[in-house]
Design an enzyme around this catalytic site. Structure first.
Site, PDB file in Angstrom:
ATOM      1  N   GLU A  28      20.623 -27.595 -90.744  1.00  0.00           N
ATOM      2  CA  GLU A  28      21.829 -27.732 -89.792  1.00  0.00           C
ATOM      3  C   GLU A  28      22.265 -29.277 -90.370  1.00  0.00           C
ATOM      4  O   GLU A  28      21.580 -30.146 -90.915  1.00  0.00           O
ATOM      5  CB  GLU A  28      21.289 -28.017 -88.697  1.00  0.00           C
ATOM      6  CG  GLU A  28      20.744 -26.828 -87.969  1.00  0.00           C
ATOM      7  CD  GLU A  28      20.171 -27.142 -86.573  1.00  0.00           C
ATOM      8  OE1 GLU A  28      19.923 -25.949 -85.860  1.00  0.00           O
ATOM      9  OE2 GLU A  28      19.623 -28.041 -86.306  1.00  0.00           O
ATOM     10  N   THR A 183      24.501 -22.646 -82.137  1.00  0.00           N
ATOM     11  CA  THR A 183      23.505 -22.019 -81.472  1.00  0.00           C
ATOM     12  C   THR A 183      23.450 -22.213 -79.993  1.00  0.00           C
ATOM     13  O   THR A 183      24.526 -22.586 -79.463  1.00  0.00           O
ATOM     14  CB  THR A 183      22.107 -22.654 -82.006  1.00  0.00           C
ATOM     15  OG1 THR A 183      20.997 -22.071 -81.508  1.00  0.00           O
ATOM     16  CG2 THR A 183      22.098 -24.301 -82.001  1.00  0.00           C
ATOM     17  N   GLU A 224      24.531 -17.806 -82.447  1.00  0.00           N
ATOM     18  CA  GLU A 224      23.216 -17.203 -82.414  1.00  0.00           C
ATOM     19  C   GLU A 224      22.431 -17.967 -81.312  1.00  0.00           C
ATOM     20  O   GLU A 224      22.905 -18.928 -80.424  1.00  0.00           O
ATOM     21  CB  GLU A 224      22.262 -17.634 -83.691  1.00  0.00           C
ATOM     22  CG  GLU A 224      22.165 -18.965 -83.829  1.00  0.00           C
ATOM     23  CD  GLU A 224      21.391 -19.261 -85.201  1.00  0.00           C
ATOM     24  OE1 GLU A 224      20.192 -20.078 -85.126  1.00  0.00           O
ATOM     25  OE2 GLU A 224      22.050 -18.911 -86.347  1.00  0.00           O
ATOM     26  N   ASN A 225      21.700 -17.116 -80.481  1.00  0.00           N
ATOM     27  CA  ASN A 225      20.557 -17.691 -79.411  1.00  0.00           C
ATOM     28  C   ASN A 225      19.621 -18.607 -79.861  1.00  0.00           C
ATOM     29  O   ASN A 225      19.417 -18.636 -81.195  1.00  0.00           O
ATOM     30  CB  ASN A 225      20.186 -16.768 -78.804  1.00  0.00           C
ATOM     31  CG  ASN A 225      19.240 -15.719 -79.601  1.00  0.00           C
ATOM     32  OD1 ASN A 225      19.892 -15.148 -80.809  1.00  0.00           O
ATOM     33  ND2 ASN A 225      18.032 -15.319 -79.393  1.00  0.00           N
ATOM     34  N   ALA A 226      19.329 -19.601 -79.280  1.00  0.00           N
ATOM     35  CA  ALA A 226      18.540 -20.633 -79.522  1.00  0.00           C
ATOM     36  C   ALA A 226      16.938 -20.188 -79.388  1.00  0.00           C
ATOM     37  O   ALA A 226      16.012 -20.752 -79.995  1.00  0.00           O
ATOM     38  CB  ALA A 226      18.715 -22.150 -78.654  1.00  0.00           C
TER      39      ALA A 226
END
Length: 291
Positions: A28, A183, A224-226
């Protein structure tokens, strides 16, 4: 460049259709301000990462050019990894983050991060010419409901004092023709208030801010999901973020979504049925056509 050469056949036949470029911890674009290896625990504010000789030299030169040589030093009163904002002189309400020095330092600190991303993505474009690239931003959503937003500041996102810390990053990604991957699309702020009320978190506000910064810059946005997500409430929040209902012109949407992740729990009958429903709705099947 060696990667692109080694896998050239996969680029040419379309198996590799996009490259996400790692820009920092966990891939990231951020400073390593929340390191568990150094003792950080949620919801600590983290620490500024500007005390090596190279960054201190950069800060000193920038301060001299700014005409404030005394500003050429890192904060000494910003607490430690697990501090709370109100317990530090720098981040407390009315603290030094909002002083002349604080604003100068934070502007420099975030610009160093943006310049780093700009340089790496520029090189990536040369190495992967013709293949779309993407960059990922972190979901630093704790302490957002405080005036300083300390956790975001230590990570490099200067988003206080009515300043949008994500639009300059989106502009940089636009310049480098890079997509944004974000995210925590499944998280609800109310759940954070219930589970960690002391964190004063706001994941929904953060998602809205980051996605809108990217959409306004007219760059592709993926998500995206965290955390593990098996419940309908989480899936519905992802659907809401993937295609906002209050967008009459159809300009705002996710270009891609990555589900994290395949596991034995996901494959349990009830969980997999919910996941199947979610996938169908992501592909446009209406709710009233599903069981």
């Amino acid at each position: 460049r060696s990667f692109s050469v080694e896998f050239i056949e996969f680029f040419e036949n379309g198996v590799i259709s996009e490259i996400e470029i790692g820009l920092g911890p966990c891939g990231e674009l951020r400073y390593p301000s929340h390191s568990a290896k150094l003792g950080w625990k949620y919801p600590g504010i983290g620490e500024f990462q500007c005390y090596d000789k190279y960054l201190l030299n950069s800060l000193k030169k920038t301060a001299e050019a700014f005409g404030c040589s005394s500003c050429g030093k890192g904060p000494w009163n910003a607490g430690s990894y697990n501090s709370k904002p109100q317990n530090t002189e720098f981040f407390r309400d009315g603290g030094e983050y909002n002083s002349i020095y604080g604003r100068f330092f934070l502007k420099w600190y975030t610009q160093v991060l943006i310049d780093h991303g700009d340089q790496v993505l520029g090189l990536a474009n040369l190495s992967f010419k013709g293949t779309p690239i993407a960059a990922k931003l972190p979901g630093i959503y704790w302490w957002r409901n405080t005036k300083s937003g300390a956790a975001e500041l230590t990570a490099g996102f200067y988003s206080v004092n009515c300043r949008d810390g994500y639009s300059p990053i989106a502009s940089m990604l636009k310049k480098r023709e890079a997509a944004l991957n974000f995210t925590c699309l499944e998280l609800h702020t109310v759940d954070q208030k219930k589970d960690f009320p002391q964190a004063l978190a706001d994941p929904e506000g953060l998602v809205w801010q980051v996605l809108n910064a990217a959409w306004e810059a007219n760059i592709p946005v993926a998500g995206e999901n965290a955390r593990p997500c098996y419940r309908r409430e989480g899936y519905n929040k992802i659907l809401e973020n993937a295609k906002p209902m209050n967008d009459p012109f159809g300009r705002y949407y996710l270009s891609a979504f990555t589900y994290l992740k395949l596991s034995p729990t996901l494959l349990e009958k009830h969980n997999f049925m919910e996941f199947e429903r979610f996938v169908q709705m992501m592909h446009g099947v209406q709710r009233n056509n599903l069981n």
